[in-house]
Design an enzyme around this catalytic site. Structure first.
Site, PDB file in Angstrom:
ATOM      1  N   CYS A 106      -0.068   1.866  10.847  1.00 48.34           N
ATOM      2  CA  CYS A 106       0.432   2.819   9.854  1.00 48.34           C
ATOM      3  C   CYS A 106      -0.543   3.983   9.663  1.00 48.34           C
ATOM      4  O   CYS A 106      -1.679   3.965  10.140  1.00 48.34           O
ATOM      5  CB  CYS A 106       0.643   2.115   8.511  1.00 48.34           C
ATOM      6  SG  CYS A 106       2.046   0.984   8.524  1.00 48.34           S
TER       7      CYS A 106
ATOM      8  N   HIS B 259       1.834   5.574   4.129  1.00 52.26           N
ATOM      9  CA  HIS B 259       1.732   4.963   2.786  1.00 52.26           C
ATOM     10  C   HIS B 259       0.336   5.240   2.207  1.00 52.26           C
ATOM     11  O   HIS B 259      -0.614   5.618   2.924  1.00 52.26           O
ATOM     12  CB  HIS B 259       1.999   3.450   2.830  1.00 52.26           C
ATOM     13  CG  HIS B 259       1.050   2.675   3.696  1.00 52.26           C
ATOM     14  ND1 HIS B 259      -0.249   2.349   3.301  1.00 52.26           N
ATOM     15  CD2 HIS B 259       1.211   2.143   4.944  1.00 52.26           C
ATOM     16  CE1 HIS B 259      -0.824   1.660   4.267  1.00 52.26           C
ATOM     17  NE2 HIS B 259       0.026   1.526   5.284  1.00 52.26           N
TER      18      HIS B 259
END
Length: 464
Positions: free
Chosen positions: A440, A418
């Site tokens: 992430c 992301h």
């Protein structure tokens, strides 16, 4: 005086006539007496001229003929063999029939016998040495092992992808019991020739090439062998045709030929062993040209075995031809041996760098920040994952944080790629060791957008 002479002449003639009649009568009676012990002229007994012969003479002639007796045996291939009466001690047995026949003839009709011939057929009673007969039969060519061809039933044979009927073999194997019975009957009834095939002395195949059941089996099996399908595995393929299916055919409870589903299932299981890749080891060549081995993850192919088996059975029953695919539970993006293909995301934890490839060409090469090592938030590495979703303007939530992002591409639960420009100004280097993410892959927004627009759900993500 003249009358007296005439009277004497008449007496003389009468005397001569009486004498002649007497002589004739005596002659007739004498000949009749002769035929009380001899057969009348023109008498034939069992094909033998017995005229003027006594019973003993006829018996001797019968015995003489028995000594010359020969039984000619014709075999299935036209070959003949002979049994000599002398070889089995064939002997006449006086059962009184010849004497009875002599006694029964009307000897007084010997005069008419010259023009009225008599023919008699008698079953001559004989005896022979059965042990010698057994030995003679044992020595016959038709009983020598090297000359015997056993009968064989017609049967089905797979040939060039279809079943054909192989004709029966008649053979020449004799039924010894039937043969002995036929030979003994011939000898005992004075027959001089027998044909073993006509007498049914040969063992016969039980299934002939025109057998309705065999023909039906052939046709039913050949219908099932018409299938010719190719399973497409990209740069590889597997073919199911008659040569494969021939070993899967069975009869159901009603006697109909069908497909053994357990064997079809076993075949599909082998396809799964060979071609399933989901979560298994992958060999990968990095951007730098290094070959690495990746284990685990959730990317790859999994054949749905029960549905694929059911479809395969139906393909066989309908005689389908053409190219098909298995039914898949999970699918990758490429079905080639290298199922990662040319479109994927590559992430190097050590280099803190990420590359996005589209059809083998790099479209994104960007620094990133992965999971914070110091806090144990390491990004899962050493595996191949798949993009699970693509979300625009998502809100990420975790223990102690809530963070909106513009481009969200999860690939391992809550771990994903992301954008992070709203809270990061720097990427790469050793930031991840002490100030990394919760696992992430933090990416510059512009590059996250490019990746978002390049990948699809299911695109492989390689992390190492």
């Amino acid at each position: 005086m003249a009358k007296k002479k005439k009277k004497n002449a008449k007496k003389l003639v009468l005397g001569v006539l009486i004498a002649y009649v007497a002589i004739m009568a005596l002659g007739y009676m004498g000949v009749s007496y002769y035929f009380s012990s001899h057969f009348l002229k023109g008498t034939t007994i069992s094909g033998m001229d017995s005229s003027n012969k006594t019973a003993d003479q006829v018996k001797k002639k019968i015995q003489k003929q028995l000594g010359q007796y020969k039984l000619r045996i014709t075999e299935i291939d036209g070959k003949t063999e002979t049994i000599q009466g002398s070889a089995i001690d064939l002997t006449y047995v006086d059962d009184g029939k010849i004497d009875e026949l002599l006694s029964s003839q009307d000897r007084w009709k010997w005069i008419t016998a010259f023009s009225a011939k008599k023919t008699y057929e008698l079953a001559v009673t004989t005896t022979y040495d059965e042990k010698k007969l057994t030995g003679v039969l044992d020595d016959m060519s038709c009983f020598q092992q090297e000359n015997i061809v056993a009968p064989e039933d017609a049967y089905l044979k797979e040939q060039d992808g279809e079943y054909v009927i192989v004709p029966e073999v008649e053979g020449n194997t004799l039924d010894r019991t039937k043969l002995e019975s036929a030979v003994k009957d011939a000898i005992e009834n004075g027959k001089t020739e027998i044909n073993l095939e006509e007498l049914g002395c040969y063992e016969k195949p039980s299934v002939l090439q025109d057998d309705a059941g065999l023909i039906a089996e052939r046709d039913a099996k050949n219908q099932l062998l018409k299938v010719d399908i190719t399973y497409d595995f990209g740069d590889r393929s597997e073919t199911v045709d008659g040569s494969v299916v021939k070993d899967w055919l069975i009869q159901d409870s009603d006697g109909n030929w069908t497909v053994d589903e357990s064997k079809a299932a076993a075949y599909v299981q082998q396809l799964a062993y060979k071609y399933d890749t989901f979560g298994l080891t992958h060999e990968f060549t990095t951007h730098a040209g290094n070959k690495i081995t990746l284990k685990g993850g959730d990317y790859g192919w999994v054949i749905k075995k029960s549905e694929t088996t059911a479809a395969l059975v139906e393909y066989i029953k309908e005689g389908k031809t053409g190219t098909v695919e298995p039914v898949y539970l999970y699918e990758g993006k490429s079905r080639d041996t290298n199922d990662i293909g040319g479109t994927y995301v590559e992430i190097s934890i050590q280099d803190q760098e990420m590359w996005c490839y589209k059809d083998g060409v790099v479209v994104v090469d960007t620094p990133v920040v992965t999971g914070n090592v110091s806090k144990g938030y390491d990004t899962p590495a050493g595996s191949v994952w798949a993009i699970d979703a693509k979300k625009h303007d998502a809100v990420l939530k975790g223990e102690g944080y809530t963070q909106p992002v513009t481009y969200w591409m999860p690939f391992n639960g809550n771990v994903g790629i992301h954008d992070a420009d709203t809270w990061r100004s720097q990427y790469g280097g050793e930031i991840y060791k002490t100030s990394g993410s919760h696992g992430c892959v933090n990416t510059p927004t512009a590059n996250a957008e490019k990746i978002f627009n390049t990948v699809e759900i299911g695109t492989p993500v390689i992390v190492y």
